[in-house]
Design an enzyme around this catalytic site. Sequence first.
Site, PDB file in Angstrom:
ATOM      1  N   ARG A   1      30.228  -4.608 -11.588  1.00 31.95           N
ATOM      2  CA  ARG A   1      30.026  -5.040 -10.200  1.00 31.95           C
ATOM      3  C   ARG A   1      28.673  -4.493  -9.728  1.00 31.95           C
ATOM      4  O   ARG A   1      28.427  -3.289  -9.832  1.00 31.95           O
ATOM      5  CB  ARG A   1      31.130  -4.473  -9.309  1.00 31.95           C
ATOM      6  CG  ARG A   1      30.924  -4.783  -7.819  1.00 31.95           C
ATOM      7  CD  ARG A   1      31.814  -3.934  -6.929  1.00 31.95           C
ATOM      8  NE  ARG A   1      33.223  -4.135  -7.204  1.00 31.95           N
ATOM      9  CZ  ARG A   1      34.170  -3.241  -6.870  1.00 31.95           C
ATOM     10  NH1 ARG A   1      33.854  -2.112  -6.259  1.00 31.95           N
ATOM     11  NH2 ARG A   1      35.437  -3.480  -7.158  1.00 31.95           N
TER      12      ARG A   1
ATOM     13  N   ASP B   1      35.155   2.378  -8.628  1.00 30.18           N
ATOM     14  CA  ASP B   1      34.178   2.297  -7.542  1.00 30.18           C
ATOM     15  C   ASP B   1      33.057   3.319  -7.752  1.00 30.18           C
ATOM     16  O   ASP B   1      33.264   4.371  -8.359  1.00 30.18           O
ATOM     17  CB  ASP B   1      34.855   2.621  -6.202  1.00 30.18           C
ATOM     18  CG  ASP B   1      35.625   1.436  -5.624  1.00 30.18           C
ATOM     19  OD1 ASP B   1      35.476   0.314  -6.135  1.00 30.18           O
ATOM     20  OD2 ASP B   1      36.368   1.653  -4.652  1.00 30.18           O
TER      21      ASP B   1
HETATM   22  C1  LIG Z   1      33.487  -6.310  -3.423  1.00 32.15           C
HETATM   23  C2  LIG Z   1      32.641  -5.168  -2.968  1.00 32.15           C
HETATM   24  C3  LIG Z   1      32.816  -3.935  -3.535  1.00 32.15           C
HETATM   25  C4  LIG Z   1      32.003  -2.864  -3.161  1.00 32.15           C
HETATM   26  N1  LIG Z   1      32.123  -1.663  -3.809  1.00 32.15           N
HETATM   27  C5  LIG Z   1      31.264  -0.667  -3.512  1.00 32.15           C
HETATM   28  C6  LIG Z   1      31.255   0.551  -4.240  1.00 32.15           C
HETATM   29  O1  LIG Z   1      32.043   0.750  -5.176  1.00 32.15           O
HETATM   30  N2  LIG Z   1      30.367   1.501  -3.891  1.00 32.15           N
HETATM   31  C7  LIG Z   1      29.461   1.316  -2.867  1.00 32.15           C
HETATM   32  O2  LIG Z   1      28.632   2.203  -2.608  1.00 32.15           O
HETATM   33  N3  LIG Z   1      29.459   0.174  -2.148  1.00 32.15           N
HETATM   34  C8  LIG Z   1      30.335  -0.798  -2.433  1.00 32.15           C
HETATM   35  N4  LIG Z   1      30.301  -1.956  -1.701  1.00 32.15           N
HETATM   36  C9  LIG Z   1      29.531  -2.015  -0.433  1.00 32.15           C
HETATM   37  C10 LIG Z   1      28.115  -2.465  -0.666  1.00 32.15           C
HETATM   38  O3  LIG Z   1      27.416  -1.457  -1.361  1.00 32.15           O
HETATM   39  C11 LIG Z   1      27.412  -2.740   0.656  1.00 32.15           C
HETATM   40  O4  LIG Z   1      27.393  -1.584   1.425  1.00 32.15           O
HETATM   41  C12 LIG Z   1      28.049  -3.858   1.446  1.00 32.15           C
HETATM   42  O5  LIG Z   1      28.506  -4.883   0.630  1.00 32.15           O
HETATM   43  C13 LIG Z   1      27.043  -4.471   2.422  1.00 32.15           C
HETATM   44  O6  LIG Z   1      25.957  -5.004   1.711  1.00 32.15           O
HETATM   45  P1  LIG Z   1      25.651  -6.574   1.594  1.00 32.15           P
HETATM   46  O7  LIG Z   1      25.214  -6.822   0.189  1.00 32.15           O
HETATM   47  O8  LIG Z   1      26.791  -7.365   2.032  1.00 32.15           O
HETATM   48  O9  LIG Z   1      24.380  -6.758   2.494  1.00 32.15           O
HETATM   49  P2  LIG Z   1      24.020  -6.324   3.994  1.00 32.15           P
HETATM   50  O10 LIG Z   1      22.622  -5.823   3.894  1.00 32.15           O
HETATM   51  O11 LIG Z   1      25.051  -5.485   4.650  1.00 32.15           O
HETATM   52  O12 LIG Z   1      24.028  -7.717   4.710  1.00 32.15           O
HETATM   53  C14 LIG Z   1      23.080  -8.693   4.334  1.00 32.15           C
HETATM   54  C15 LIG Z   1      23.323  -9.973   5.088  1.00 32.15           C
HETATM   55  O13 LIG Z   1      24.647 -10.456   4.803  1.00 32.15           O
HETATM   56  C16 LIG Z   1      25.155 -11.108   5.955  1.00 32.15           C
HETATM   57  N5  LIG Z   1      26.345 -10.396   6.445  1.00 32.15           N
HETATM   58  C17 LIG Z   1      26.739  -9.161   6.115  1.00 32.15           C
HETATM   59  N6  LIG Z   1      27.874  -8.827   6.761  1.00 32.15           N
HETATM   60  C18 LIG Z   1      28.199  -9.897   7.528  1.00 32.15           C
HETATM   61  C19 LIG Z   1      29.240 -10.187   8.461  1.00 32.15           C
HETATM   62  N7  LIG Z   1      30.186  -9.285   8.753  1.00 32.15           N
HETATM   63  N8  LIG Z   1      29.246 -11.400   9.054  1.00 32.15           N
HETATM   64  C20 LIG Z   1      28.276 -12.302   8.800  1.00 32.15           C
HETATM   65  N9  LIG Z   1      27.246 -12.078   7.951  1.00 32.15           N
HETATM   66  C21 LIG Z   1      27.203 -10.902   7.332  1.00 32.15           C
HETATM   67  C22 LIG Z   1      24.055 -11.079   6.987  1.00 32.15           C
HETATM   68  O14 LIG Z   1      23.266 -12.224   6.845  1.00 32.15           O
HETATM   69  C23 LIG Z   1      23.278  -9.851   6.579  1.00 32.15           C
HETATM   70  O15 LIG Z   1      21.964  -9.850   7.057  1.00 32.15           O
HETATM   71  C24 LIG Z   1      31.056  -3.048  -2.119  1.00 32.15           C
HETATM   72  C25 LIG Z   1      30.867  -4.308  -1.550  1.00 32.15           C
HETATM   73  C26 LIG Z   1      31.633  -5.368  -1.960  1.00 32.15           C
HETATM   74  C27 LIG Z   1      31.396  -6.706  -1.358  1.00 32.15           C
END
Ligand SMILES: Cc1cc2nc3c(=O)[nH]c(=O)nc-3n(C[C@H](O)[C@H](O)[C@H](O)COP(=O)(O)OP(=O)(O)OC[C@H]3O[C@@H](n4cnc5c(N)ncnc54)[C@H](O)[C@@H]3O)c2cc1C
Length: 306
Positions: A182, A132
């Site tokens: 990732r 991560d």
């Molecule tokens: C598999 C995985 C591993 C990760 N590993 C790391 C890591 O190692 N380090 C790190 O810093 N971060 C990690 N993250 C977190 C990541 O950096 C983001 O903070 C997190 O994924 C939210 O960003 P997003 O791309 O989903 O977009 P966001 O900007 O949060 O959401 C964009 C859009 O997605 C939709 N959406 C989001 N959440 C929902 C919901 N609950 N219900 C309905 N629609 C929704 C909406 O349309 C929203 O406007 C990881 C995320 C994932 C999925």
Amino acid sequence: MLRSLFLAAAGSARLERLVESVPVSRGVVQRFVAGRGADEVLRVSRELADDGLTVSLDHLGEDTRTIEQAVATRDEYVTILGRLKEAGLTPAAEVSVKLSALGQRIDEKLAYEHARAVCAAAAAAGTTVTLDAEDHHSTDATLEALMDLRKDFPSTGAVLQAYLRRTEGDCRELATSGSRVRLCKGAYAEPESVAFQSALDVDKSFVRCLNILMAGEGYPMVATHDPRLIAIGEDRARWFDRSTSEYEFQMLYGVRPEEQARLAAGGHTVRIYLPYGEQWYGYLMRRLAERPANVGFVARAVSSRR
Ligand SMILES: Cc1cc2nc3c(=O)[nH]c(=O)nc-3n(C[C@H](O)[C@H](O)[C@H](O)COP(=O)(O)OP(=O)(O)OC[C@H]3O[C@@H](n4cnc5c(N)ncnc54)[C@H](O)[C@@H]3O)c2cc1C
């Protein structure tokens, strides 16, 4: 505003003790966390596998301050990897590991040795590990550890955060044959000097990074719930003529399950990041920071218990 508040809360030990003492927390946590122990996470892994989804297990805990805790985290990963193999869940199930949970802030070399032990256990179980990404102070050390680990365990995955200004360059370096990367937006509070601040700039960076990874020779893991970025991911996979075994989508447990099912039904590999364990506080605060709607969910849970 809310995002900064929750990200600040994620680092507050006092607030952590307070939130953990509220009985309702358990119900709220269940939406995003698979369970407290190995039996629960294995059961959820099986259910997700039956639904055509793959998983990456994350034993919750970060920023470990004692050697005993770092050793316990290493041992937990070694044990769960053995149990995943016994249950026939590997190679589809892998694990995600934070170097800080393995002791990176106490002693980098020790954390590296612990990570090697986890990679060796993963190899013995027929699967692999993804490291991560945490806050930007640890990016260089984590990527250095990754390159060393890959000498013996070439399938060890990297995580790159699109909000960091440096990430396009890191994508170019890591888009090499066999390299699992990732790409996510990034979940920590980072200063302007190192990270894009506006959602639009982060999204644009995500697309530039995605283009580099999809055009390259590695294995991109597109980690987002963002409908636009998922659509762009599907488009780029077609554009660069990648088969469904040459990239995957990843999402967090409990977030957009219908979209997870839609992608899997469309033939894509979909991996669910599956956290489990007692130390859910920092993880939950980052999820609340991401999405104000989740705060409403917490409020409803609290009021329904009154
Ligand atoms: C598999 C995985 C591993 C990760 N590993 C790391 C890591 O190692 N380090 C790190 O810093 N971060 C990690 N993250 C977190 C990541 O950096 C983001 O903070 C997190 O994924 C939210 O960003 P997003 O791309 O989903 O977009 P966001 O900007 O949060 O959401 C964009 C859009 O997605 C939709 N959406 C989001 N959440 C929902 C919901 N609950 N219900 C309905 N629609 C929704 C909406 O349309 C929203 O406007 C990881 C995320 C994932 C999925």
